[in-house]
Design a protein around this motif. Sequence first.
Motif, mmCIF file in Angstrom:
data_model
loop_
_atom_site.group_PDB
_atom_site.id
_atom_site.type_symbol
_atom_site.label_atom_id
_atom_site.label_comp_id
_atom_site.label_asym_id
_atom_site.label_seq_id
_atom_site.Cartn_x
_atom_site.Cartn_y
_atom_site.Cartn_z
ATOM 1 N N LEU A 261 -5.399 -7.146 0.392
ATOM 2 C CA LEU A 261 -5.321 -5.872 -0.438
ATOM 3 C C LEU A 261 -6.683 -5.309 -1.020
ATOM 4 O O LEU A 261 -7.086 -4.407 -0.902
ATOM 5 N N GLU A 262 -7.291 -6.338 -1.712
ATOM 6 C CA GLU A 262 -8.705 -6.063 -2.267
ATOM 7 C C GLU A 262 -9.730 -5.743 -0.951
ATOM 8 O O GLU A 262 -10.583 -4.770 -1.167
ATOM 9 N N GLN B 87 0.632 -1.121 -0.069
ATOM 10 C CA GLN B 87 0.114 -0.103 -0.044
ATOM 11 C C GLN B 87 0.838 1.467 0.143
ATOM 12 O O GLN B 87 0.681 2.111 -0.854
ATOM 13 N N MET C 83 -7.873 -2.089 -2.433
ATOM 14 C CA MET C 83 -7.087 -1.874 -3.396
ATOM 15 C C MET C 83 -7.214 -3.047 -4.517
ATOM 16 O O MET C 83 -7.353 -4.148 -4.448
ATOM 17 N N TYR D 124 -5.685 -4.778 -8.194
ATOM 18 C CA TYR D 124 -4.185 -4.654 -8.569
ATOM 19 C C TYR D 124 -4.428 -4.006 -9.976
ATOM 20 O O TYR D 124 -3.414 -3.214 -10.396
ATOM 21 N N ALA E 244 -4.149 -0.367 -9.447
ATOM 22 C CA ALA E 244 -2.917 0.080 -8.473
ATOM 23 C C ALA E 244 -1.803 0.095 -9.363
ATOM 24 O O ALA E 244 -0.734 0.294 -8.679
ATOM 25 N N VAL F 136 2.437 1.869 -3.458
ATOM 26 C CA VAL F 136 1.474 2.348 -4.508
ATOM 27 C C VAL F 136 1.035 3.617 -4.117
ATOM 28 O O VAL F 136 0.929 4.428 -5.070
ATOM 29 N N SER F 137 0.857 4.260 -2.771
ATOM 30 C CA SER F 137 0.857 5.448 -2.479
ATOM 31 C C SER F 137 1.814 6.281 -3.272
ATOM 32 O O SER F 137 1.758 7.545 -3.354
#
Length: 427
Positions: free
Chosen positions: A303-304, A273, A308, A310, A313, A276-277
């Motif tokens: 993550l989902e 995370q 999030m 894939y 992201a 990705v941020s």
Amino acid sequence: MTPNVVQAEPTVDRRQRQVVPVAKRKIGLFGIFGIQNLGNECTLQAIYYNSSERMGGDAEFFAISFKAEDTAKRHQLRSVPVTLQDFEHVRSGALAKLGRILFRRIPGEVRDWITAVKSLRGTDMVFMTGTGMLTDYSTSALGFPYHVFLWTVAAKLAGCKVCFVSVGVGPLYERLSRFFIRRALTLADFRSFRDEFSKNRIARSCFDSSRDHVYPDLAWSLPPSMFPRRTPRTGRMRIGLGMMDHYDIHLANSTQHEQEYRVYLGKTAEFVQWLVSRNYEVRILQGDARHDGRGRADLKALLESRGMRYDQAGVHDEGASTVDELLTQIAQVDLVVSPRFHNLLLGLMMDIPAISISYDPKSDSLLKGVGLGKYHQKMSELDVEKLKTQLLDLEAELESVKPAIRKKAADYRRQLDEQYGALLALL
């Protein structure tokens, strides 16, 4: 350095003035092959390619594999099974267990010994490759240690030489494991360990290795032609992230392991995370096509659940079932973060710096050897904030560390070239 090709000289029958060709040398390649661990498969590719190149057409090779059909198909190489037994059972009662021992296990062991000796008759040499065979952390003494012992003794009974080549050493918890490994190493005609750590670990455990060699992991000798061209970076920094469901059966029961795994999974998700941020591109790397699938699936699901996806992201996860597929994926990243030893090593061979999330000191030793010793953490003590700092620090010196990695890789290849020469000279 151009390798010397060892060729057998023909003999001459003086009565008929005809050249009688010398029979080809026969070499067996033993390892934990066929179980879909891609690090083990690239080890087989490395020693098979280099040995056959040096022997020209004067040698016949075959593999001794835990899944012979997979190995034969994967490498186009004749393969024989390590064991003919099937250890997957349904019933676990005391009477059923006794029955299996009396009517299946004991007759099966007799058959395995006879088959091993027969398979090795006429063989000149057996190479015992790395592939994590000198440990019982994921098995018992009757697993890998016993089969190493069985095939070493069978080789000596069949009259062929045995060479332990660039082997790593893992934990050896059981006394019987240490006995099997010590006896196998004692019978060997040649021994080398892939680093000083492995050499010292076996010395502390069960065997005097003071007179033995140290040569790098065999994967460092993979042919350059195997490696795909690196995909040039166009903007975003690309991170290759390895996933692993590591389980040492001697240190944790299933409940404890599940708790530790969930902690590791949560921390890894937090790290993704953060990546990705900050607009990093993330590519999930698989080192074991059989055992890493759970970690990949659980990470995606977690993550989902946190919102999030894939595809939105910039996270890529295609999986890999062959070494070529894994190399293609690693070639598309700029930095590797992984608990898998050969994820790290294959990246380093393509000038890609790495951070180790270690479940065993072997990965720390690997990075220390190429000058990246400060970039590691224990999997069981993973600190996400520290990992972020390590990544930013390594990113800042990404280009400056590459010359040292390239120099070390070339040195490792030279050392392995020397070892191949020494091994084939024994013939």
